[in-house]
Design a protein around this motif. Sequence first.
Motif, PDB file in Angstrom:
ATOM      1  N   SER A  16       0.855  -1.186   0.000  1.00  0.00           N
ATOM      2  CA  SER A  16       0.000   0.000   0.000  1.00  0.00           C
ATOM      3  C   SER A  16       0.891   1.237   0.000  1.00  0.00           C
ATOM      4  O   SER A  16       2.101   1.156   0.270  1.00  0.00           O
ATOM      5  CB  SER A  16      -0.915   0.001   1.228  1.00  0.00           C
TER       6      SER A  16
ATOM      7  N   ASN B  27       0.991   3.586   2.172  1.00  0.00           N
ATOM      8  CA  ASN B  27       1.505   3.737   3.530  1.00  0.00           C
ATOM      9  C   ASN B  27       2.672   2.773   3.778  1.00  0.00           C
ATOM     10  O   ASN B  27       3.681   3.147   4.383  1.00  0.00           O
ATOM     11  CB  ASN B  27       0.376   3.508   4.543  1.00  0.00           C
ATOM     12  N   GLU B  28       2.551   1.539   3.318  1.00  0.00           N
ATOM     13  CA  GLU B  28       3.630   0.547   3.492  1.00  0.00           C
ATOM     14  C   GLU B  28       4.874   0.955   2.705  1.00  0.00           C
ATOM     15  O   GLU B  28       5.999   0.789   3.182  1.00  0.00           O
ATOM     16  CB  GLU B  28       3.149  -0.836   3.058  1.00  0.00           C
ATOM     17  N   LYS B  29       4.686   1.513   1.506  1.00  0.00           N
ATOM     18  CA  LYS B  29       5.823   1.984   0.708  1.00  0.00           C
ATOM     19  C   LYS B  29       6.549   3.116   1.424  1.00  0.00           C
ATOM     20  O   LYS B  29       7.780   3.158   1.469  1.00  0.00           O
ATOM     21  CB  LYS B  29       5.356   2.452  -0.670  1.00  0.00           C
ATOM     22  N   GLN B  30       5.746   4.030   1.999  1.00  0.00           N
ATOM     23  CA  GLN B  30       6.336   5.143   2.737  1.00  0.00           C
ATOM     24  C   GLN B  30       7.106   4.630   3.956  1.00  0.00           C
ATOM     25  O   GLN B  30       8.215   5.098   4.243  1.00  0.00           O
ATOM     26  CB  GLN B  30       5.256   6.138   3.170  1.00  0.00           C
ATOM     27  N   ASN B  31       6.531   3.663   4.660  1.00  0.00           N
ATOM     28  CA  ASN B  31       7.216   3.073   5.814  1.00  0.00           C
ATOM     29  C   ASN B  31       8.531   2.418   5.399  1.00  0.00           C
ATOM     30  O   ASN B  31       9.546   2.541   6.099  1.00  0.00           O
ATOM     31  CB  ASN B  31       6.320   2.049   6.510  1.00  0.00           C
ATOM     32  N   LEU B  32       8.513   1.721   4.277  1.00  0.00           N
ATOM     33  CA  LEU B  32       9.731   1.075   3.775  1.00  0.00           C
ATOM     34  C   LEU B  32      10.795   2.121   3.463  1.00  0.00           C
ATOM     35  O   LEU B  32      11.967   1.961   3.825  1.00  0.00           O
ATOM     36  CB  LEU B  32       9.408   0.226   2.541  1.00  0.00           C
ATOM     37  N   ARG B  33      10.411   3.224   2.818  1.00  0.00           N
ATOM     38  CA  ARG B  33      11.360   4.306   2.516  1.00  0.00           C
ATOM     39  C   ARG B  33      11.919   4.917   3.809  1.00  0.00           C
ATOM     40  O   ARG B  33      13.105   5.212   3.899  1.00  0.00           O
ATOM     41  CB  ARG B  33      10.680   5.387   1.678  1.00  0.00           C
ATOM     42  N   GLU B  34      11.029   5.133   4.784  1.00  0.00           N
ATOM     43  CA  GLU B  34      11.480   5.720   6.047  1.00  0.00           C
ATOM     44  C   GLU B  34      12.431   4.788   6.789  1.00  0.00           C
ATOM     45  O   GLU B  34      13.425   5.244   7.378  1.00  0.00           O
ATOM     46  CB  GLU B  34      10.272   6.062   6.931  1.00  0.00           C
ATOM     47  N   LEU B  35      12.164   3.504   6.755  1.00  0.00           N
ATOM     48  CA  LEU B  35      13.079   2.545   7.380  1.00  0.00           C
ATOM     49  C   LEU B  35      14.436   2.559   6.678  1.00  0.00           C
ATOM     50  O   LEU B  35      15.488   2.507   7.325  1.00  0.00           O
ATOM     51  CB  LEU B  35      12.480   1.139   7.380  1.00  0.00           C
TER      52      LEU B  35
ATOM     53  N   ASP C  92      15.721   5.081   5.117  1.00  0.00           N
ATOM     54  CA  ASP C  92      16.374   6.333   5.531  1.00  0.00           C
ATOM     55  C   ASP C  92      16.993   6.197   6.923  1.00  0.00           C
ATOM     56  O   ASP C  92      18.093   6.692   7.172  1.00  0.00           O
ATOM     57  CB  ASP C  92      15.372   7.495   5.521  1.00  0.00           C
TER      58      ASP C  92
END
Length: 137
Positions: A52, A54-62, A64
């Motif tokens: 999703s 949101n999951e893509k954003q979480n993956l990018r933040e992790l 980073d």
Amino acid sequence: ETFDDPRFINNGLVTGPPFIRFYAGVPLTSPEGYKLGTFCIIDSKPRPQGLSLNEKQNLRELADMVMDTMVSRKKEMEQLKDEKTRLIACAAHDLLTPLTGIQLNLGLLMEDKTLTDKLDAHQRELMDTSVKCSEMI
């Protein structure tokens, strides 16, 4: 589905344990722009819908956070290296300072003709050896 992706179809992690069926990754890029690797997630179950937003954003933040940790660790290692270099320089200075005094005194003694004329052969040999040793050190 990893079986449908030509990049993964022959990968041993897809054809054998852990039988990866889903993969999503974000490149780990250094501040200088170097690609260091990939932060990824895998699953043994296919996810045809992918991640999703949101999951893509979480993956990018992790990813980073991983890069921030790596950059921080690199800076810590550089600081430790600098501290070790300073410590070695101080130790070398502290060791050489008394040696400089010894060399200076030996030089003065060797220049004192009155003294050297009174030395026997063994004493002259000891003085010469001391000078040579101090020069080698």
